[in-house]
Design a protein around this motif. Structure first.
Motif, PDB file in Angstrom:
ATOM      1  N   PRO A  94      58.711  31.363  37.202  1.00 33.10           N
ATOM      2  CA  PRO A  94      58.047  30.056  37.207  1.00 33.10           C
ATOM      3  C   PRO A  94      57.576  29.682  35.806  1.00 33.10           C
ATOM      4  CG  PRO A  94      57.231  31.446  38.994  1.00 33.10           C
ATOM      5  CD  PRO A  94      58.070  32.330  38.126  1.00 33.10           C
ATOM      6  N   GLU A  95      57.817  28.447  35.423  1.00 32.29           N
ATOM      7  CA  GLU A  95      57.333  27.982  34.133  1.00 32.29           C
ATOM      8  C   GLU A  95      55.802  28.025  34.128  1.00 32.29           C
ATOM      9  OE1 GLU A  95      58.773  27.233  31.372  1.00 32.29           O
ATOM     10  OE2 GLU A  95      60.861  27.367  32.004  1.00 32.29           O
ATOM     11  N   ALA A  96      55.256  28.624  33.091  1.00 37.10           N
ATOM     12  CA  ALA A  96      53.805  28.762  33.021  1.00 37.10           C
ATOM     13  C   ALA A  96      53.396  28.831  31.553  1.00 37.10           C
ATOM     14  CB  ALA A  96      53.338  30.024  33.755  1.00 37.10           C
ATOM     15  N   ARG A  97      52.105  28.719  31.343  1.00 34.63           N
ATOM     16  CA  ARG A  97      51.591  28.794  29.977  1.00 34.63           C
ATOM     17  C   ARG A  97      51.751  30.207  29.447  1.00 34.63           C
ATOM     18  NH1 ARG A  97      45.976  28.620  27.614  1.00 34.63           N
ATOM     19  NH2 ARG A  97      45.289  29.194  29.698  1.00 34.63           N
ATOM     20  N   MET A  98      52.377  30.355  28.288  1.00 37.73           N
ATOM     21  CA  MET A  98      52.567  31.647  27.656  1.00 37.73           C
ATOM     22  C   MET A  98      51.458  31.865  26.641  1.00 37.73           C
ATOM     23  SD  MET A  98      55.314  32.681  29.110  1.00 37.73           S
ATOM     24  CE  MET A  98      55.556  34.112  28.105  1.00 37.73           C
ATOM     25  N   ILE A  99      50.712  32.923  26.825  1.00 36.48           N
ATOM     26  CA  ILE A  99      49.651  33.266  25.887  1.00 36.48           C
ATOM     27  C   ILE A  99      50.082  34.529  25.173  1.00 36.48           C
ATOM     28  CG2 ILE A  99      47.205  33.828  25.626  1.00 36.48           C
ATOM     29  CD1 ILE A  99      46.710  32.302  28.234  1.00 36.48           C
ATOM     30  N   VAL A 100      50.564  34.373  23.947  1.00 35.41           N
ATOM     31  CA  VAL A 100      51.075  35.485  23.156  1.00 35.41           C
ATOM     32  C   VAL A 100      50.227  35.611  21.903  1.00 35.41           C
ATOM     33  CG1 VAL A 100      53.088  36.505  22.030  1.00 35.41           C
ATOM     34  CG2 VAL A 100      53.395  34.990  24.009  1.00 35.41           C
ATOM     35  N   SER A 101      49.748  36.822  21.651  1.00 36.74           N
ATOM     36  CA  SER A 101      48.913  37.061  20.480  1.00 36.74           C
ATOM     37  C   SER A 101      49.387  38.321  19.767  1.00 36.74           C
ATOM     38  CB  SER A 101      47.443  37.194  20.893  1.00 36.74           C
ATOM     39  OG  SER A 101      47.277  38.289  21.788  1.00 36.74           O
ATOM     40  N   PHE A 102      48.843  38.548  18.590  1.00 34.72           N
ATOM     41  CA  PHE A 102      49.180  39.715  17.794  1.00 34.72           C
ATOM     42  C   PHE A 102      47.912  40.538  17.550  1.00 34.72           C
ATOM     43  CE2 PHE A 102      52.328  36.552  16.803  1.00 34.72           C
ATOM     44  CZ  PHE A 102      53.513  37.260  16.678  1.00 34.72           C
ATOM     45  N   ARG A 103      48.067  41.846  17.540  1.00 37.92           N
ATOM     46  CA  ARG A 103      46.964  42.711  17.128  1.00 37.92           C
ATOM     47  C   ARG A 103      47.513  44.053  16.671  1.00 37.92           C
ATOM     48  NH1 ARG A 103      45.358  46.798  20.675  1.00 37.92           N
ATOM     49  NH2 ARG A 103      46.110  46.615  22.840  1.00 37.92           N
ATOM     50  N   GLU A 104      46.707  44.766  15.914  1.00 39.26           N
ATOM     51  CA  GLU A 104      47.075  46.118  15.493  1.00 39.26           C
ATOM     52  C   GLU A 104      46.986  47.046  16.694  1.00 39.26           C
ATOM     53  OE1 GLU A 104      48.174  46.990  12.604  1.00 39.26           O
ATOM     54  OE2 GLU A 104      47.776  45.145  11.471  1.00 39.26           O
ATOM     55  N   MET A 105      48.064  47.770  16.965  1.00 42.81           N
ATOM     56  CA  MET A 105      48.065  48.742  18.057  1.00 42.81           C
ATOM     57  C   MET A 105      49.193  49.730  17.836  1.00 42.81           C
ATOM     58  SD  MET A 105      49.484  46.403  21.221  1.00 42.81           S
ATOM     59  CE  MET A 105      50.666  45.079  20.948  1.00 42.81           C
ATOM     60  N   ARG A 106      49.144  50.807  18.600  1.00 45.91           N
ATOM     61  CA  ARG A 106      50.135  51.864  18.453  1.00 45.91           C
ATOM     62  C   ARG A 106      51.500  51.440  18.985  1.00 45.91           C
ATOM     63  NH1 ARG A 106      50.056  57.462  21.942  1.00 45.91           N
ATOM     64  NH2 ARG A 106      52.079  58.266  21.239  1.00 45.91           N
ATOM     65  N   HIS A 107      51.508  50.719  20.097  1.00 43.87           N
ATOM     66  CA  HIS A 107      52.752  50.398  20.770  1.00 43.87           C
ATOM     67  C   HIS A 107      53.292  49.054  20.294  1.00 43.87           C
ATOM     68  CE1 HIS A 107      51.735  53.811  23.133  1.00 43.87           C
ATOM     69  NE2 HIS A 107      50.692  53.220  23.684  1.00 43.87           N
ATOM     70  N   ALA A 108      54.528  48.777  20.693  1.00 41.90           N
ATOM     71  CA  ALA A 108      55.176  47.541  20.245  1.00 41.90           C
ATOM     72  C   ALA A 108      54.540  46.309  20.870  1.00 41.90           C
ATOM     73  CB  ALA A 108      56.665  47.588  20.586  1.00 41.90           C
ATOM     74  N   ALA A 109      54.190  46.407  22.151  1.00 41.63           N
ATOM     75  CA  ALA A 109      53.665  45.239  22.859  1.00 41.63           C
ATOM     76  C   ALA A 109      53.084  45.672  24.183  1.00 41.63           C
ATOM     77  CB  ALA A 109      54.774  44.208  23.088  1.00 41.63           C
ATOM     78  N   HIS A 110      52.363  44.784  24.822  1.00 38.13           N
ATOM     79  CA  HIS A 110      51.983  45.005  26.211  1.00 38.13           C
ATOM     80  C   HIS A 110      51.781  43.671  26.920  1.00 38.13           C
ATOM     81  CE1 HIS A 110      47.512  44.927  25.081  1.00 38.13           C
ATOM     82  NE2 HIS A 110      47.575  44.108  26.102  1.00 38.13           N
ATOM     83  N   VAL A 111      51.845  43.738  28.238  1.00 38.69           N
ATOM     84  CA  VAL A 111      51.695  42.547  29.053  1.00 38.69           C
ATOM     85  C   VAL A 111      50.676  42.830  30.137  1.00 38.69           C
ATOM     86  CG1 VAL A 111      53.591  43.213  30.597  1.00 38.69           C
ATOM     87  CG2 VAL A 111      52.941  40.810  30.433  1.00 38.69           C
ATOM     88  N   GLU A 112      49.913  41.817  30.493  1.00 38.51           N
ATOM     89  CA  GLU A 112      48.979  41.935  31.599  1.00 38.51           C
ATOM     90  C   GLU A 112      49.616  41.312  32.834  1.00 38.51           C
ATOM     91  OE1 GLU A 112      45.252  40.260  30.545  1.00 38.51           O
ATOM     92  OE2 GLU A 112      44.852  41.711  28.966  1.00 38.51           O
ATOM     93  N   LEU A 113      49.768  42.127  33.854  1.00 37.80           N
ATOM     94  CA  LEU A 113      50.429  41.683  35.081  1.00 37.80           C
ATOM     95  C   LEU A 113      49.391  41.109  36.029  1.00 37.80           C
ATOM     96  CD1 LEU A 113      52.878  44.672  35.551  1.00 37.80           C
ATOM     97  CD2 LEU A 113      53.309  42.469  34.472  1.00 37.80           C
ATOM     98  N   THR A 114      49.208  39.816  35.936  1.00 38.52           N
ATOM     99  CA  THR A 114      48.239  39.127  36.771  1.00 38.52           C
ATOM    100  C   THR A 114      48.972  38.307  37.833  1.00 38.52           C
ATOM    101  OG1 THR A 114      48.184  37.161  35.376  1.00 38.52           O
ATOM    102  CG2 THR A 114      46.702  38.974  34.792  1.00 38.52           C
ATOM    103  N   ALA A 115      48.218  37.716  38.730  1.00 41.05           N
ATOM    104  CA  ALA A 115      48.808  36.887  39.775  1.00 41.05           C
ATOM    105  C   ALA A 115      49.370  35.579  39.216  1.00 41.05           C
ATOM    106  CB  ALA A 115      47.770  36.594  40.851  1.00 41.05           C
ATOM    107  N   GLY A 116      49.037  35.270  37.971  1.00 39.23           N
ATOM    108  CA  GLY A 116      49.556  34.060  37.354  1.00 39.23           C
ATOM    109  C   GLY A 116      48.590  32.888  37.524  1.00 39.23           C
ATOM    110  N   PRO A 117      49.013  31.708  37.073  1.00 35.45           N
ATOM    111  CA  PRO A 117      50.355  31.410  36.582  1.00 35.45           C
ATOM    112  C   PRO A 117      50.577  31.704  35.101  1.00 35.45           C
ATOM    113  CG  PRO A 117      49.089  29.396  36.661  1.00 35.45           C
ATOM    114  CD  PRO A 117      48.196  30.482  37.192  1.00 35.45           C
ATOM    115  N   GLU A 118      49.533  32.103  34.350  1.00 32.24           N
ATOM    116  CA  GLU A 118      49.715  32.357  32.927  1.00 32.24           C
ATOM    117  C   GLU A 118      50.326  33.736  32.703  1.00 32.24           C
ATOM    118  OE1 GLU A 118      46.735  31.684  34.196  1.00 32.24           O
ATOM    119  OE2 GLU A 118      46.203  29.673  33.522  1.00 32.24           O
ATOM    120  N   TYR A 119      51.001  33.886  31.549  1.00 36.07           N
ATOM    121  CA  TYR A 119      51.525  35.171  31.105  1.00 36.07           C
ATOM    122  C   TYR A 119      50.765  35.559  29.836  1.00 36.07           C
ATOM    123  CZ  TYR A 119      55.433  33.767  34.104  1.00 36.07           C
ATOM    124  OH  TYR A 119      56.210  33.340  35.157  1.00 36.07           O
ATOM    125  N   PHE A 120      50.168  36.746  29.839  1.00 37.02           N
ATOM    126  CA  PHE A 120      49.393  37.224  28.703  1.00 37.02           C
ATOM    127  C   PHE A 120      50.152  38.381  28.059  1.00 37.02           C
ATOM    128  CE2 PHE A 120      46.431  35.368  31.670  1.00 37.02           C
ATOM    129  CZ  PHE A 120      45.585  34.605  30.870  1.00 37.02           C
TER     130      PHE A 120
END
Length: 321
Positions: A94-120
């Motif tokens: 589903p088309e939804a607001r994409m919230i993408v940010s950058f921060r210092e961390m060990r891994h390449a990336a991570h995602v928060e699996l929420t009920a939506g509709p936003e993607y973090f």
């Protein structure tokens, strides 16, 4: 809520050196070969069981290189949003607001699996200076969202990450993950849990299914070499007895094993096999083997030339039993 890199349910872990590392001190070597092959094959079977052959068939076109490329003048955050939406559209989320940010961390990336509709989604801050790999990182993270919505997962972080990498490659975005594999005298990088050769193996399976050659998109020579190694193994899957395309030496071994099975199998005797095919004591004698496409096991009678149809992926197989 699942947050990669900060909880045991982490996503998007990265293996190997960061691009630009000055030397090997403290850097973990990139794992090579096929150490996760059993889980990769189980992942393909799970995809077909959960998605169906018809749904997988809708992913016949991969993400195009131009859709995830960054031009020199692109603004970083607008470009990230654009690429993230490419992945969302590719997976029919589903088309939804994409919230993408950058921060210092060990891994390449991570995602928060929420009920939506936003993607973090959070990306490692180093991607600000290595934009060519943003598409690969987002492909993996958005696939986590897709599998979460499907309700498809494997127990344990390792196996679930392998499932995610396998699904990303098989459904048309994982060539980016293999292309992110690069090595030179000073540094090496690989994204995801699969080895480069395992990415090549899954991409070759996809190429055989859809007639699509991802090799033309690779910018990394190491990625192409890994793809060739994976392709060779994938081709072997389609050339093992009792498949009719198997070679002469393998056929001879199969005939010997078949004679032994006929002599030894009976009530109370466990099945006999070589790890790929297994003879079972039924009347008539039967042989089971994994489908070279989806790896669901198929059972056919031992009666010479037969044509078998996989009930899961619908592949028709010519067999010489």
């Amino acid at each position: 809520m699942t947050s990669a890199g900060s909880t045991p349910q982490g996503h998007g872990r990265e293996q190997g050196r960061e691009p630009g590392d000055a030397g090997p001190d403290g850097a973990a070597p990139v794992e090579r070969g096929f150490p996760h092959l059993e889980t990769v094959r189980a992942s393909l079977t799970a995809l077909y069981k959960r998605m169906s052959w018809d749904t997988i068939g809708t992913f016949d076109a991969s993400v195009a290189p131009g859709d995830v490329a960054f031009a020199d003048g692109d603004e970083l955050y607008l470009g990230v949003q654009r690429v993230a939406h490419v992945m969302v559209r590719h997976l029919r989320l589903p088309e939804a607001r994409m919230i993408v940010s950058f921060r210092e961390m060990r891994h390449a990336a991570h995602v928060e699996l929420t009920a939506g509709p936003e993607y973090f989604i959070e990306l490692n801050a180093r991607f600000k200076n290595h934009r060519r790999d943003i598409g690969a990182a987002l492909a993996h993270e958005v696939m986590h969202v897709y599998l979460h919505r499907l309700g498809l997962s494997f127990p344990g972080t390792r196996d679930n990450e392998i499932l995610t990498d396998t699904a990303t490659a098989y459904l048309g975005a994982g060539w980016l993950l293999l292309d992110a594999f690069r090595q030179d005298a000073l540094s090496s990088q690989k994204l995801g849990y699969l080895t480069p050769e395992e990415y090549g193996y899954v991409l070759a399976k996809r190429a055989a299914l859809f007639g699509e050659d991802p090799a033309v998109w690779f910018t990394s020579p190491q990625a192409y070499e890994a793809y060739v190694a994976g392709r060779d193994l994938a081709r072997q899957d389609a050339a093992r007895p009792p498949l009719a395309a198997s070679g002469w030496a393998a056929r001879r071994r199969y005939a010997r094993d078949r004679r032994e099975a006929r002599d030894r199998l009976g009530p109370g005797v466990p099945p006999l096999g070589n790890g790929f095919y297994t003879f079972e004591s039924h009347s008539p004698l039967r042989v089971s083997f994994p489908c070279p496409v989806c790896h669901q096991r198929i059972r056919v009678p031992v009666q010479g030339r037969v044509r078998a149809r996989c009930g899961l992926c619908r592949t028709v197989l010519e067999c010489d039993t």
